[in-house]
Design a protein around this motif. Structure first.
Motif, PDB file in Angstrom:
ATOM      1  N   ASP A  36       0.829  -1.211   0.000  1.00 16.52           N
ATOM      2  CA  ASP A  36       0.000   0.000   0.000  1.00 16.52           C
ATOM      3  C   ASP A  36       0.859   1.255   0.000  1.00 16.52           C
ATOM      4  O   ASP A  36       0.549   2.235  -0.697  1.00 16.52           O
ATOM      5  CB  ASP A  36      -0.921   0.012   1.220  1.00 16.52           C
ATOM      6  N   SER A  37       1.921   1.259   0.773  1.00 17.17           N
ATOM      7  CA  SER A  37       2.819   2.414   0.818  1.00 17.17           C
ATOM      8  C   SER A  37       3.473   2.635  -0.535  1.00 17.17           C
ATOM      9  O   SER A  37       3.593   3.771  -1.008  1.00 17.17           O
ATOM     10  CB  SER A  37       3.889   2.219   1.894  1.00 17.17           C
ATOM     11  N   ILE A  38       3.905   1.541  -1.156  1.00 14.32           N
ATOM     12  CA  ILE A  38       4.538   1.649  -2.477  1.00 14.32           C
ATOM     13  C   ILE A  38       3.544   2.184  -3.501  1.00 14.32           C
ATOM     14  O   ILE A  38       3.852   3.106  -4.268  1.00 14.32           O
ATOM     15  CB  ILE A  38       5.087   0.282  -2.919  1.00 14.32           C
ATOM     16  N   ALA A  39       2.332   1.654  -3.489  1.00 13.40           N
ATOM     17  CA  ALA A  39       1.331   2.051  -4.477  1.00 13.40           C
ATOM     18  C   ALA A  39       0.964   3.524  -4.359  1.00 13.40           C
ATOM     19  O   ALA A  39       0.661   4.181  -5.368  1.00 13.40           O
ATOM     20  CB  ALA A  39       0.081   1.193  -4.326  1.00 13.40           C
ATOM     21  N   SER A  40       1.002   4.054  -3.148  1.00 12.26           N
ATOM     22  CA  SER A  40       0.544   5.432  -2.931  1.00 12.26           C
ATOM     23  C   SER A  40       1.534   6.469  -3.434  1.00 12.26           C
ATOM     24  O   SER A  40       1.154   7.631  -3.647  1.00 12.26           O
ATOM     25  CB  SER A  40       0.272   5.665  -1.440  1.00 12.26           C
ATOM     26  N   ILE A  41       2.802   6.112  -3.646  1.00 12.22           N
ATOM     27  CA  ILE A  41       3.798   7.132  -4.012  1.00 12.22           C
ATOM     28  C   ILE A  41       4.632   6.783  -5.237  1.00 12.22           C
ATOM     29  O   ILE A  41       5.423   7.599  -5.697  1.00 12.22           O
ATOM     30  CB  ILE A  41       4.758   7.419  -2.835  1.00 12.22           C
ATOM     31  N   ARG A  42       4.466   5.586  -5.810  1.00 16.37           N
ATOM     32  CA  ARG A  42       5.365   5.171  -6.887  1.00 16.37           C
ATOM     33  C   ARG A  42       5.018   5.823  -8.226  1.00 16.37           C
ATOM     34  O   ARG A  42       5.908   6.237  -8.967  1.00 16.37           O
ATOM     35  CB  ARG A  42       5.324   3.642  -7.042  1.00 16.37           C
ATOM     36  N   GLU A  43       3.749   5.935  -8.549  1.00 15.47           N
ATOM     37  CA  GLU A  43       3.341   6.435  -9.855  1.00 15.47           C
ATOM     38  C   GLU A  43       3.132   7.946  -9.827  1.00 15.47           C
ATOM     39  O   GLU A  43       2.761   8.517  -8.798  1.00 15.47           O
ATOM     40  CB  GLU A  43       2.048   5.745 -10.292  1.00 15.47           C
ATOM     41  N   PRO A  44       3.361   8.627 -10.955  1.00  9.13           N
ATOM     42  CA  PRO A  44       3.127  10.073 -10.995  1.00  9.13           C
ATOM     43  C   PRO A  44       1.658  10.409 -10.851  1.00  9.13           C
ATOM     44  O   PRO A  44       0.781   9.643 -11.245  1.00  9.13           O
ATOM     45  CB  PRO A  44       3.639  10.473 -12.384  1.00  9.13           C
ATOM     46  N   ARG A  45       1.394  11.575 -10.275  1.00 11.85           N
ATOM     47  CA  ARG A  45       0.008  11.998 -10.084  1.00 11.85           C
ATOM     48  C   ARG A  45      -0.659  12.306 -11.417  1.00 11.85           C
ATOM     49  O   ARG A  45      -1.841  12.013 -11.615  1.00 11.85           O
ATOM     50  CB  ARG A  45      -0.021  13.230  -9.179  1.00 11.85           C
ATOM     51  N   CYS A  46       0.079  12.911 -12.332  1.00 11.67           N
ATOM     52  CA  CYS A  46      -0.460  13.118 -13.674  1.00 11.67           C
ATOM     53  C   CYS A  46       0.682  13.320 -14.655  1.00 11.67           C
ATOM     54  O   CYS A  46       1.756  13.793 -14.276  1.00 11.67           O
ATOM     55  CB  CYS A  46      -1.436  14.299 -13.728  1.00 11.67           C
ATOM     56  N   ALA A  47       0.459  12.936 -15.896  1.00 15.92           N
ATOM     57  CA  ALA A  47       1.450  13.110 -16.958  1.00 15.92           C
ATOM     58  C   ALA A  47       0.716  13.588 -18.199  1.00 15.92           C
ATOM     59  O   ALA A  47      -0.238  12.951 -18.655  1.00 15.92           O
ATOM     60  CB  ALA A  47       2.181  11.801 -17.237  1.00 15.92           C
ATOM     61  N   MET A  48       1.157  14.710 -18.743  1.00 17.71           N
ATOM     62  CA  MET A  48       0.468  15.346 -19.856  1.00 17.71           C
ATOM     63  C   MET A  48       1.359  15.362 -21.101  1.00 17.71           C
ATOM     64  O   MET A  48       2.566  15.595 -21.013  1.00 17.71           O
ATOM     65  CB  MET A  48       0.099  16.790 -19.497  1.00 17.71           C
ATOM     66  N   ARG A  49       0.739  15.104 -22.250  1.00 20.38           N
ATOM     67  CA  ARG A  49       1.379  15.301 -23.547  1.00 20.38           C
ATOM     68  C   ARG A  49       0.597  16.383 -24.275  1.00 20.38           C
ATOM     69  O   ARG A  49      -0.624  16.276 -24.403  1.00 20.38           O
ATOM     70  CB  ARG A  49       1.391  14.011 -24.360  1.00 20.38           C
ATOM     71  N   LEU A  50       1.289  17.391 -24.758  1.00 22.79           N
ATOM     72  CA  LEU A  50       0.635  18.551 -25.343  1.00 22.79           C
ATOM     73  C   LEU A  50       1.116  18.787 -26.768  1.00 22.79           C
ATOM     74  O   LEU A  50       2.262  18.465 -27.106  1.00 22.79           O
ATOM     75  CB  LEU A  50       0.936  19.806 -24.513  1.00 22.79           C
ATOM     76  N   ALA A  51       0.263  19.361 -27.574  1.00 22.22           N
ATOM     77  CA  ALA A  51       0.632  19.854 -28.895  1.00 22.22           C
ATOM     78  C   ALA A  51       0.433  21.363 -28.874  1.00 22.22           C
ATOM     79  O   ALA A  51      -0.694  21.844 -28.693  1.00 22.22           O
ATOM     80  CB  ALA A  51      -0.230  19.205 -29.974  1.00 22.22           C
ATOM     81  N   LEU A  52       1.528  22.118 -29.019  1.00 23.04           N
ATOM     82  CA  LEU A  52       1.474  23.569 -28.899  1.00 23.04           C
ATOM     83  C   LEU A  52       1.507  24.212 -30.287  1.00 23.04           C
ATOM     84  O   LEU A  52       2.555  24.225 -30.945  1.00 23.04           O
ATOM     85  CB  LEU A  52       2.663  24.094 -28.090  1.00 23.04           C
ATOM     86  N   PRO A  53       0.391  24.750 -30.769  1.00 23.72           N
ATOM     87  CA  PRO A  53       0.431  25.489 -32.030  1.00 23.72           C
ATOM     88  C   PRO A  53       0.992  26.890 -31.800  1.00 23.72           C
ATOM     89  O   PRO A  53       0.471  27.648 -30.976  1.00 23.72           O
ATOM     90  CB  PRO A  53      -1.041  25.531 -32.453  1.00 23.72           C
ATOM     91  N   VAL A  54       2.066  27.233 -32.500  1.00 15.72           N
ATOM     92  CA  VAL A  54       2.739  28.510 -32.304  1.00 15.72           C
ATOM     93  C   VAL A  54       2.926  29.179 -33.664  1.00 15.72           C
ATOM     94  O   VAL A  54       3.384  28.542 -34.617  1.00 15.72           O
ATOM     95  CB  VAL A  54       4.114  28.322 -31.622  1.00 15.72           C
ATOM     96  N   ARG A 425      -1.069  11.671   5.816  1.00 15.25           N
ATOM     97  CA  ARG A 425      -2.179  12.298   5.084  1.00 15.25           C
ATOM     98  C   ARG A 425      -3.293  11.292   4.807  1.00 15.25           C
ATOM     99  O   ARG A 425      -4.480  11.654   4.779  1.00 15.25           O
ATOM    100  CB  ARG A 425      -1.685  12.898   3.770  1.00 15.25           C
ATOM    101  N   GLY A 426      -2.943  10.041   4.611  1.00 16.80           N
ATOM    102  CA  GLY A 426      -3.937   9.023   4.306  1.00 16.80           C
ATOM    103  C   GLY A 426      -4.425   9.117   2.869  1.00 16.80           C
ATOM    104  O   GLY A 426      -3.896   9.865   2.062  1.00 16.80           O
ATOM    105  N   ALA A 427      -5.439   8.353   2.543  1.00 12.93           N
ATOM    106  CA  ALA A 427      -5.987   8.305   1.193  1.00 12.93           C
ATOM    107  C   ALA A 427      -7.388   8.914   1.200  1.00 12.93           C
ATOM    108  O   ALA A 427      -8.260   8.469   1.953  1.00 12.93           O
ATOM    109  CB  ALA A 427      -6.031   6.872   0.683  1.00 12.93           C
ATOM    110  N   TYR A 428      -7.603   9.938   0.377  1.00 11.87           N
ATOM    111  CA  TYR A 428      -8.913  10.576   0.277  1.00 11.87           C
ATOM    112  C   TYR A 428      -9.788   9.795  -0.688  1.00 11.87           C
ATOM    113  O   TYR A 428      -9.407   9.541  -1.832  1.00 11.87           O
ATOM    114  CB  TYR A 428      -8.745  12.015  -0.223  1.00 11.87           C
TER     115      TYR A 428
END
Length: 429
Positions: A36-54, A425-428
């Motif tokens: 449980d401890s490993i699962a709560s902190i191992r993966e990133p909270r979010c990962a974004m891929r963007l296409a920026l028109p400039v 903090r626990g899990a919300y």
């Protein structure tokens, strides 16, 4: 756990994301963390891929790939660098976010980790195009950044001007003045009073402490530095002021050597004038080697990789003669090279510690912005040194007590602190 066992456990690969995950897994195993401890902190909270028109100066639209990863906010808002760098990939960005979490926890500042990048070569764009690229990126991230959520810092390919555009874009979109959303700004817009790059100050502190630890006199020590950007230049100047002899420097154009010592101020003038060391052999008393990696085989006491990832590998590690490797770049030593060098007794200061001065400097800038304080350079440098020296001493003591290499000791300390925050903090749900 002995050094050989650590390397076997970590099973690091030639991929930075795999490497940081392996470091986490080794630390988790050493700490006997539950699933449980490993699962709560191992993966990133979010990962974004963007296409920026400039819109470019010729009126056309160019779409750039961009990325942003938030690894953790367990210990506070996330913080991490933004790179303008060609051929960057999402795995590298995710790895840098993970390491930022570890670095902040290791030095005891109340942040988690993030990282971002735009796949571009800033040298190929005009000033106006760079401004439009920056503002579009910040607009796309408006919902995930903020002084209490996610702070951006300067990194490869970005500078004070880009940080100012980023801060202004966020502030205008929120109808406010919010300097704490980014760091690395000039002093007139809430930046630090330091005139020396905090990453270089931190690296110099770590090198001094490493020299004292292994009984090597810094005065007269022979130093080679790969990577001669802002931090590489500054660490060269700081070490030379301590009496070290800088005998070699390198960038993408080659390695430049003088066995009797290089006149650093002269070299810095060339770098600042041309942006590259190319042609230096015609202006200074140096010999040029065409392959920048030839610098790793020179007979030096201290080797400072300050460029990019995975520069010292199993192909050139056997030729390394340095007693200390100070990792200013992110992940500059490959897994097999790390094992080979550690077995030979080379003292490697891991990047999570050696380049932590940068994120400490960012933290101190953020604190001043949030509180409306203006600190002089001496106060900032003292606070930076106190945090980094304490982190270095704690990591070395942990390595000695647990009989593990310094790289694993740093990971163990960082993961332990992140787990403690997560557990409290626990899990919300």
């Amino acid at each position: 756990m002995q050094p050989n066992e650590m390397h076997s456990t970590m099973s690091r690969s030639a991929d930075s994301l795999a490497n940081v995950m392996a470091e986490f897994d080794a630390a988790a195993k050493h700490l006997h963390l539950d699933p449980d401890s490993i699962a709560s902190i191992r993966e990133p909270r979010c990962a974004m891929r963007l296409a920026l028109p400039v819109r470019t100066d010729d009126g056309h639209i160019r779409v750039l790939r961009a990325y942003h990863t938030i690894h953790s906010r367990m210990r506070g808002p996330s913080i991490g660098g933004v790179q303008f760098r060609p051929d960057v990939d999402p795995h590298t960005v995710e790895a840098l976010a993970f390491w930022s979490s570890h670095r902040c926890a290791l030095v005891g500042i109340p942040f988690g980790g993030s990282s971002g990048a735009i796949d571009c070569d800033p040298r190929q764009f005009s000033l106006g195009e760079l401004e439009r690229i920056t503002r579009r990126y910040i607009a796309e991230l408006a919902h995930v950044i903020g002084p209490n959520r996610n702070i951006l810092t300067a990194d490869i390919g970005t500078n004070q001007q880009i940080m100012c555009w980023a801060m202004d874009t966020y502030s205008m979109n929120h109808n406010d003045y919010t300097p704490a959303v980014v760091t690395g700004k000039p002093a007139d817009l809430g930046g630090s009073a330091l005139t020396v790059a905090p990453a270089a100050i931190g690296a110099e502190i770590c090198i001094r402490k490493a020299c004292a630890h292994i009984g090597l006199a810094l005065e007269g020590a022979r130093v080679a530095i790969q990577g001669f950007g802002k931090v590489g230049m500054t660490i060269a100047k700081l070490l030379a002021a301590r009496g070290a002899k800088i005998i070699a420097i390198a960038d993408i154009s080659g390695a430049y050597i003088n066995e009797d010592g290089i006149e650093i101020d002269e070299i810095i003038w060339h770098q600042q004038s041309y942006g590259i060391l190319d042609g230096l052999e015609g202006e200074a008393d140096v010999e040029r080697l065409p392959d920048p990696k030839d610098i790793f085989a020179l007979p030096v006491d201290i080797l400072v990789p300050a460029a990019v990832e995975l520069q010292i590998t199993e192909l050139n590690a056997a030729a390394v003669q340095a007693r200390i490797i100070a990792e200013i770049a992110h992940d500059p030593v490959s897994p097999e090279a790390d094992r080979m060098l550690t077995e030979r007794g080379v003292f490697i200061i891991p990047d999570v510690l050696c380049n932590a001065g940068g994120v400490i400097g960012s933290y101190l800038e953020w604190v001043q912005n949030r509180m409306g304080y203006v600190w002089d350079a001496e106060r900032v440098e003292q606070a930076l040194a106190q945090l980094l020296e304490q982190a270095f001493d704690t990591a070395v003591k942990t390595a000695q007590r647990e009989q593990i290499p310094l790289r694993l000791a740093a990971a163990v300390l960082a993961v332990k602190r992140i787990v403690q925050a997560s557990t409290m903090r626990g899990a919300y749900a």
